[in-house]
Design an enzyme around this catalytic site. Structure first.
Site, PDB file in Angstrom:
ATOM      1  N   ASP A  21       3.505  -9.821  -2.146  1.00  0.00           N
ATOM      2  CA  ASP A  21       4.655 -10.169  -2.977  1.00  0.00           C
ATOM      3  C   ASP A  21       4.244 -10.254  -4.447  1.00  0.00           C
ATOM      4  OD1 ASP A  21       7.246 -10.815  -3.568  1.00  0.00           O
ATOM      5  OD2 ASP A  21       7.171 -12.853  -2.764  1.00  0.00           O
ATOM      6  N   GLY A  24       6.972  -6.748  -8.659  1.00  0.00           N
ATOM      7  CA  GLY A  24       7.977  -6.659  -9.727  1.00  0.00           C
ATOM      8  C   GLY A  24       7.646  -7.589 -10.883  1.00  0.00           C
ATOM      9  N   TRP A  26       4.735  -8.833 -11.601  1.00  0.00           N
ATOM     10  CA  TRP A  26       3.494  -8.377 -12.226  1.00  0.00           C
ATOM     11  C   TRP A  26       3.819  -7.290 -13.254  1.00  0.00           C
ATOM     12  CZ3 TRP A  26       0.947  -3.716 -12.689  1.00  0.00           C
ATOM     13  CH2 TRP A  26      -0.401  -3.775 -13.078  1.00  0.00           C
ATOM     14  N   ASN A  69      15.022  -5.086   2.336  1.00  0.00           N
ATOM     15  CA  ASN A  69      14.662  -4.344   1.113  1.00  0.00           C
ATOM     16  C   ASN A  69      15.560  -3.145   0.832  1.00  0.00           C
ATOM     17  OD1 ASN A  69      11.063  -4.985   1.377  1.00  0.00           O
ATOM     18  ND2 ASN A  69      12.627  -6.068   0.204  1.00  0.00           N
ATOM     19  N   ARG A 189       0.294 -15.060   1.784  1.00  0.00           N
ATOM     20  CA  ARG A 189       1.396 -14.571   0.951  1.00  0.00           C
ATOM     21  C   ARG A 189       1.010 -14.755  -0.510  1.00  0.00           C
ATOM     22  NH1 ARG A 189       7.868 -14.943   1.618  1.00  0.00           N
ATOM     23  NH2 ARG A 189       8.368 -13.730  -0.232  1.00  0.00           N
TER      24      ARG A 189
HETATM   25  C1  FPP Z   1       6.846  -7.100  -3.022  1.00  0.00           C
HETATM   26  O1  FPP Z   1       6.901  -7.212  -4.412  1.00  0.00           O
HETATM   27  C2  FPP Z   1       6.446  -5.789  -2.598  1.00  0.00           C
HETATM   28  C3  FPP Z   1       7.211  -4.941  -1.832  1.00  0.00           C
HETATM   29  C4  FPP Z   1       8.559  -5.223  -1.376  1.00  0.00           C
HETATM   30  C5  FPP Z   1       6.715  -3.624  -1.429  1.00  0.00           C
HETATM   31  C6  FPP Z   1       5.263  -3.573  -1.150  1.00  0.00           C
HETATM   32  C7  FPP Z   1       4.824  -2.225  -1.458  1.00  0.00           C
HETATM   33  C8  FPP Z   1       3.646  -1.872  -1.949  1.00  0.00           C
HETATM   34  C9  FPP Z   1       2.506  -2.757  -2.156  1.00  0.00           C
HETATM   35  C10 FPP Z   1       3.439  -0.484  -2.321  1.00  0.00           C
HETATM   36  C11 FPP Z   1       3.596   0.472  -1.211  1.00  0.00           C
HETATM   37  C12 FPP Z   1       2.812   0.089  -0.025  1.00  0.00           C
HETATM   38  C13 FPP Z   1       2.195   0.951   0.773  1.00  0.00           C
HETATM   39  C14 FPP Z   1       1.540   0.450   2.002  1.00  0.00           C
HETATM   40  C15 FPP Z   1       2.160   2.377   0.489  1.00  0.00           C
HETATM   41  P1  FPP Z   1       8.323  -7.447  -5.041  1.00  0.00           P
HETATM   42  O2  FPP Z   1       8.865  -6.123  -5.441  1.00  0.00           O
HETATM   43  O3  FPP Z   1       9.174  -8.232  -4.108  1.00  0.00           O
HETATM   44  O4  FPP Z   1       7.949  -8.290  -6.309  1.00  0.00           O
HETATM   45  P2  FPP Z   1       8.821  -9.438  -7.000  1.00  0.00           P
HETATM   46  O5  FPP Z   1       9.025 -10.519  -5.972  1.00  0.00           O
HETATM   47  O6  FPP Z   1       7.953  -9.875  -8.123  1.00  0.00           O
HETATM   48  O7  FPP Z   1      10.089  -8.804  -7.448  1.00  0.00           O
END
Ligand code: FPP
Length: 245
Positions: A21, A24, A26, A69, A189
């Protein structure tokens, strides 16, 4: 002394589950669009997979895309699906070199055809690797999984293959998408959120939960090893008292 040096290799968890998590947020701290965060998230996926395999973790399960998602902006969903394709393609060689088996759980039938196809090819190409199983939870949610379990068990009862009185923990366990792996002993997490978010609800029943403020793209091997040292300092009682252990 590094965290790696502090790990007791005889007391490793077999299975680590991760909620990646903070991509975004980051990206926002770097003044970049969210997809920049996901791209850097892939680097962390590589680093953590390598770090886990290096010390002898047998199963690593990453929450890559939840059933919720799909509600994100279409551009971000498309970018994530494309990123998945390029990641599986780019990493195949490394997975094979390190004998890592790729696996996926979730309602994969709803993935875009190209994503699905590449994923299946990756799973097929790595199926004989036995050092570590890297599972991507994709279009996954625990409520989806448990609903499927109920559906399948009910079906077996209706077909006369199973008596209601014989439904127990093992029957449920065998019907889970993770039926061929041990339950995770540790769930990590990142990004400061302290929730399970519909992830492996049955399997995490006795897992130790570890939360860190670090955003996923910054999560590295030493952070993983720090989580393991923390895990090894805990007493896992499974409902018993200390003196019984
Ligand atoms: C959470 O960060 C991340 C995700 C929903 C997607 C995870 C995907 C990756 C690490 C890249 C692709 C993975 C693979 C295995 C190819 P967020 O977008 O929820 O961040 P935020 O909470 O800061 O908005």
């Amino acid at each position: 002394m590094t965290f790696k040096d502090q790990i007791d290799l005889s007391k490793l968890p077999e299975h680590i589950a991760v909620i990646m998590d903070g991509n975004g947020r980051w990206a926002k701290t770097h003044g970049k669009p969210r997809i920049f965060g996901h791209r850097n998230g892939v680097k962390a996926v590589r680093e953590i997979s390598e770090g886990a395999a290096e010390i002898g973790i047998k199963y690593l399960t990453l929450y890559a895309f939840s059933t919720e998602n799909w509600n994100r902006p279409q551009l971000e969903v498309d970018a994530l699906m494309t990123l998945l394709v390029s990641t599986v393609r780019n990493e195949l060689k490394t997975l094979n070199k390190n004998s890592i088996r790729l696996n996926a759980i979730g309602d994969l039938s709803r993935l875009p055809p190209k994503t699905y196809k590449t994923l299946m090819e990756g799973i097929e190409d790595t199926r004989n690797n036995d050092r570590m199983t890297l599972t991507l939870a994709l279009n996954y949610s625990a409520r989806w999984e448990l609903t499927e379990v109920v559906r399948n068990v009910a079906h077996d009862v209706k077909q006369g293959k199973l008596n209601i009185a014989d439904i127990n923990d093992s029957v449920i366990q065998a019907a889970l998408t993770t039926h061929d792996m041990p339950d995770p002993e540790l769930m990590i997490r990142t990004s400061g959120e302290q929730r399970i978010s519909n992830y492996l609800l049955w399997q995490l029943a006795y897992a130790e939960l570890y939360f860190t403020d670090t955003f996923w793209p910054d999560f590295n091997k030493e952070e993983l090893y720090k989580a393991l040292v923390d895990y090894q300092g805990r007493e896992r009682r499974f409902g018993q008292i200390s003196e019984q252990l």
